[in-house]
Design a protein around this motif. Structure first.
Motif, PDB file in Angstrom:
ATOM      1  N   THR A   1       2.310  -0.903 -64.863  1.00  0.00           N
ATOM      2  CA  THR A   1       3.725  -0.443 -65.555  1.00  0.00           C
ATOM      3  C   THR A   1       4.070  -2.221 -66.389  1.00  0.00           C
ATOM      4  OG1 THR A   1       5.198  -1.450 -64.050  1.00  0.00           O
ATOM      5  CG2 THR A   1       4.508   0.957 -62.941  1.00  0.00           C
ATOM      6  N   VAL A   2       5.837  -1.616 -67.297  1.00  0.00           N
ATOM      7  CA  VAL A   2       5.797  -2.674 -67.555  1.00  0.00           C
ATOM      8  C   VAL A   2       6.070  -4.089 -66.873  1.00  0.00           C
ATOM      9  CG1 VAL A   2       8.231  -2.340 -67.180  1.00  0.00           C
ATOM     10  CG2 VAL A   2       7.115  -3.695 -69.549  1.00  0.00           C
ATOM     11  N   SER A   3       6.108  -3.602 -65.272  1.00  0.00           N
ATOM     12  CA  SER A   3       6.621  -5.078 -64.783  1.00  0.00           C
ATOM     13  C   SER A   3       5.426  -5.668 -63.760  1.00  0.00           C
ATOM     14  CB  SER A   3       8.087  -5.083 -63.383  1.00  0.00           C
ATOM     15  OG  SER A   3       7.097  -3.455 -62.461  1.00  0.00           O
ATOM     16  N   GLY A   4       4.327  -4.944 -64.480  1.00  0.00           N
ATOM     17  CA  GLY A   4       2.852  -5.156 -63.932  1.00  0.00           C
ATOM     18  C   GLY A   4       2.733  -4.977 -62.671  1.00  0.00           C
ATOM     19  N   THR A   5       2.921  -3.719 -62.364  1.00  0.00           N
ATOM     20  CA  THR A   5       2.866  -3.463 -61.441  1.00  0.00           C
ATOM     21  C   THR A   5       1.679  -2.162 -61.274  1.00  0.00           C
ATOM     22  OG1 THR A   5       4.694  -2.904 -60.060  1.00  0.00           O
ATOM     23  CG2 THR A   5       3.521  -1.633 -58.818  1.00  0.00           C
ATOM     24  N   SER A   6       0.791  -2.005 -60.774  1.00  0.00           N
ATOM     25  CA  SER A   6      -0.701  -0.901 -60.423  1.00  0.00           C
ATOM     26  C   SER A   6       0.022   0.555 -60.250  1.00  0.00           C
ATOM     27  CB  SER A   6      -1.738  -1.879 -59.734  1.00  0.00           C
ATOM     28  OG  SER A   6      -2.864  -0.849 -60.266  1.00  0.00           O
ATOM     29  N   SER A   7      -0.369   0.930 -61.259  1.00  0.00           N
ATOM     30  CA  SER A   7       0.325   2.538 -61.149  1.00  0.00           C
ATOM     31  C   SER A   7      -1.436   3.379 -61.064  1.00  0.00           C
ATOM     32  CB  SER A   7       0.733   3.127 -62.106  1.00  0.00           C
ATOM     33  OG  SER A   7       0.346   2.859 -63.613  1.00  0.00           O
ATOM     34  N   ILE A   8      -2.296   3.150 -61.577  1.00  0.00           N
ATOM     35  CA  ILE A   8      -3.362   3.372 -61.556  1.00  0.00           C
ATOM     36  C   ILE A   8      -4.201   2.353 -60.974  1.00  0.00           C
ATOM     37  CG2 ILE A   8      -5.184   5.067 -62.134  1.00  0.00           C
ATOM     38  CD1 ILE A   8      -3.530   6.060 -64.384  1.00  0.00           C
ATOM     39  N   SER A   9      -5.193   2.540 -59.808  1.00  0.00           N
ATOM     40  CA  SER A   9      -6.561   1.141 -59.780  1.00  0.00           C
ATOM     41  C   SER A   9      -7.004   1.513 -59.764  1.00  0.00           C
ATOM     42  CB  SER A   9      -6.195   2.051 -57.712  1.00  0.00           C
ATOM     43  OG  SER A   9      -7.273   3.246 -57.764  1.00  0.00           O
ATOM     44  N   GLU A  10      -7.866   0.790 -59.993  1.00  0.00           N
ATOM     45  CA  GLU A  10      -9.758   0.998 -61.040  1.00  0.00           C
ATOM     46  C   GLU A  10     -10.434   1.467 -60.418  1.00  0.00           C
ATOM     47  OE1 GLU A  10     -11.917  -3.486 -60.506  1.00  0.00           O
ATOM     48  OE2 GLU A  10     -13.054  -1.543 -59.197  1.00  0.00           O
ATOM     49  N   THR A  11     -10.653   2.694 -62.120  1.00  0.00           N
ATOM     50  CA  THR A  11     -11.358   3.770 -61.316  1.00  0.00           C
ATOM     51  C   THR A  11     -12.131   3.468 -63.135  1.00  0.00           C
ATOM     52  OG1 THR A  11      -9.246   4.351 -61.751  1.00  0.00           O
ATOM     53  CG2 THR A  11     -11.003   6.206 -62.278  1.00  0.00           C
ATOM     54  N   ARG A  12     -13.236   4.233 -62.350  1.00  0.00           N
ATOM     55  CA  ARG A  12     -14.699   4.493 -63.152  1.00  0.00           C
ATOM     56  C   ARG A  12     -15.005   5.208 -64.728  1.00  0.00           C
ATOM     57  NH1 ARG A  12     -19.440   6.169 -60.491  1.00  0.00           N
ATOM     58  NH2 ARG A  12     -19.552   8.250 -61.491  1.00  0.00           N
ATOM     59  N   VAL A  13     -15.018   5.318 -65.509  1.00  0.00           N
ATOM     60  CA  VAL A  13     -14.701   6.639 -66.608  1.00  0.00           C
ATOM     61  C   VAL A  13     -16.120   6.498 -66.856  1.00  0.00           C
ATOM     62  CG1 VAL A  13     -13.595   6.629 -69.040  1.00  0.00           C
ATOM     63  CG2 VAL A  13     -13.405   4.693 -67.799  1.00  0.00           C
ATOM     64  N   ASN A  14     -17.061   6.094 -67.079  1.00  0.00           N
ATOM     65  CA  ASN A  14     -18.782   7.240 -67.395  1.00  0.00           C
ATOM     66  C   ASN A  14     -18.956   7.911 -66.731  1.00  0.00           C
ATOM     67  OD1 ASN A  14     -18.474   4.194 -66.527  1.00  0.00           O
ATOM     68  ND2 ASN A  14     -20.534   4.896 -66.455  1.00  0.00           N
TER      69      ASN A  14
END
Length: 596
Positions: free
Chosen positions: A134-147
């Protein structure tokens, strides 16, 4: 050389928009260059920046050993006043091995996505990961693999984001380009898919740009041997659902040697630019070239050179859309700022006119300044940010103090713009004289126009000055005549009262003995006109439009027949402004014609 100058002011009515030159702009620094990274030990490098429509922005970079094991990804958030709103924070949750080459994208609400490549995390060499905040620097989606495919290496990720927060990630995998689409909440809209149709050779270094509101997007990359000689630049358009629009297409016209490392940008009207580095095309190592496309995907004109200075090498180019149909480019230029490499920028409009000439971004010129990233907000607030890495890979940096560091320079574009150009033309009126004519739709704080000439189109000198109207909301016309028998390039340097300036497009006029003379007079006219095409006797191409862009006539005929055709049409037309274009024998006359 004797100078004759005539300044003519007349009030015109607005003519068709297809001949309107886009707005001129200023680009002024907002504060000095600033060190971004708080931790200065070891190297902080390969930065990326993204700015939202309000002027808030995020900078991401990689930092060596700061997360405890090789490189890690860090980011920082700023408000529109360039104040830090979220201090340096670690993006990657997995810290083993290396996480490198971050890219960042932002939506209109200030939510942002950071994407990077991570070594051995997916089980086999490099893989692609992202995290959303978010704009406040809060993680809204955790680390996620794309491939989905994990064998081999997936590298060089890029990301683009819609206003709604939906986003597209692209990368290279085993010499092919892949992409995947996500909703704002991180739900996959598509699985990974291959972008390039041609799979022979190597397709690498992708870039993606998205139309913020509609969600249509474009992916571009470099492809080996597809254009017949070395790497070339190719692209594919998509609609918001991920369906292809047309086929993949070649971007570069010049195919000799290599064309490398493309980047793309799309503005809020769907106007697109693709830019890249081309080897030996400008005469000295790499140079920066670009091609514009309209919202339908049709090329606007031909590819053109962005950099003015051509000595040594200019490459690693990035581009961002600004407001009012202009685009800001930034790139690395070697040996230009006096010590190794420096970062330069320029602004062009979609008609390839220079809105802001090439200028040095970095203040410190010691050591290397390179690998820049640029972002701007497409609003009348008029902000832009350029970031780059500064220093030396080993040893003490003269600026940051230890290896590479990340620096930024904020800009404002001072909208609304001071001049709205309508037209700038240059043509020969005799074997000894050249006439320059231009007009403006409005002027704000306009001191006037310096008229410049060049033998080679690169080094210009001032030959005269025409005073501007200061502030005007009516259309104004100007004329300047110069005694010059030889072929030459001409441009105008528009200067504000405060010293800020911008340039017109460059016009070329052949030497007096080499070309027939195409002129149309009198102009303005209350009756008939004479089309004088000198000693040209072949068939020429005539087109004529009214003020609304309606084509009144088109013909391929002799000069005599074209003159007759114009004078048959003129008496039937109401008072106003019309546009006439005549081409033949390698010469073109393109001029507004006022019937009064």
């Amino acid at each position: 050389m004797r100078l004759v100058s005539i300044t003519l002011s007349f009030t015109l009515v607005l003519f068709l928009l297809s001949f309107v030159l886009p707005l001129s702009a200023q680009l002024t620094t907002s504060g000095g260059e600033t060190l971004v990274n708080t931790t200065t030990a070891n190297s902080q490098q390969n930065p990326s920046v993204a700015m939202d429509i309000q002027g808030r922005y995020v900078i991401a970079w990689e930092s060596l050993a700061e997360d405890g094991d090789e490189y890690g990804i860090y980011a920082k958030v700023y408000d529109a006043a360039n104040s830090v709103s979220v201090s340096d924070f670690l993006v990657n949750a997995t810290t083993s091995d290396a996480q490198r080459f971050p890219e960042v994208a932002i939506d209109t609400a200030g939510n942002f996505v950071v994407v990077w490549q991570s070594l051995n995390q997916d089980g086999d060499e490099w893989g692609i990961y992202f995290r959303k905040y978010t704009v406040s620097g809060t993680s809204s989606i955790s680390e996620t693999r794309v491939n989905v495919t994990t064998s081999g290496s997936q590298r060089q990720p890029q990301v683009a984001m819609q206003s709604s927060g939906d986003f597209v990630i692209v990368w290279e995998s085993d010499t092919n380009i892949y992409a995947r689409m996500y909703t704002a909440s991180g739900v996959t809209k598509t699985s990974e898919f291959v972008v390039n149709t041609t799979t022979l050779g190597s397709q690498i270094f992708p870039s993606v740009a998205v139309e913020a509101d509609d969600g249509n997007f474009l992916i571009t990359w470099q492809s080996l041997n597809q254009d017949g000689d070395g790497y070339g630049i190719y692209a594919q358009k998509y609609d918001a659902s991920g369906a292809t629009v047309g086929s993949e297409f070649r971007v570069n016209t010049e195919t000799s040697q290599h064309q490398l490392m493309p980047n793309a940008a799309i503005d809020d009207l769907g106007e697109t630019v693709i830019t890249w580095a081309s080897y030996l095309q400008d005469g000295s190592e790499y140079g920066i070239y670009a091609q514009f496309y309209d919202s339908s995907g049709t090329a606007r004109g031909s590819e053109f050179r962005v950099n003015t200075t051509t000595s040594s090498s200019q490459h690693y180019v990035d581009v961002s859309a600004t407001d009012n149909g202009t685009f800001i480019f930034s790139w690395t230029s070697f040996d230009q700022d006096g010590n190794y490499s420096g970062v330069y920028s320029a602004i062009y409009d979609k008609e390839q006119a220079v809105v802001l000439a090439e200028n040095l971004v970095n203040t410190n010129t010691t050591d290397y300044q390179q690998f820049s990233s640029v972002s701007s907000n497409q609003s009348s607030v008029g902000s832009a940010m350029v970031v780059w890495q500064d220093g030396l890979l080993t040893g003490t940096s003269a600026n940051e103090g230890d290896d590479f560091g990340v620096y930024s320079q904020a800009y404002t574009t001072n909208l609304p713009f001071p001049i709205s150009w309508l037209e700038f033309q240059a043509h020969r009126v005799s074997t000894e004289a050249v006439r320059l004519q231009w007009s403006t739709a409005s002027e704000s704080e306009n001191a006037g126009f310096e008229v410049e000439i060049s033998e080679n189109g690169q080094v210009f000198e001032k030959i005269g000055f025409v005073e501007g109207k200061g502030n005007s909301t009516s259309l104004q016309g100007y004329t300047f005549e110069y005694f010059q028998q030889n072929a030459a390039f001409y441009r105008l340097k528009q200067v504000d009262f405060d010293g800020a300036f911008s340039y017109s497009p460059i016009r070329f006029v052949q030497g007096g003995e080499n070309r027939p003379l195409f002129t149309l007079f009198p102009n303005p006219t209350s009756g008939e006109v004479t089309l004088d095409m000198g000693n040209f006797t072949g068939a020429a191409h005539l087109r004529m439009w009214d003020a609304h862009g309606k084509q009144l006539t088109e013909a391929f005929e002799s000069p005599t027949q074209l003159n007759l055709r114009i004078n048959q049409i003129l008496p039937k037309l109401p008072l106003g402004i019309y546009h006439i274009q005549v081409s033949g024998g390698g010469q073109t006359l393109s001029t507004p014609l006022l019937k009064e």
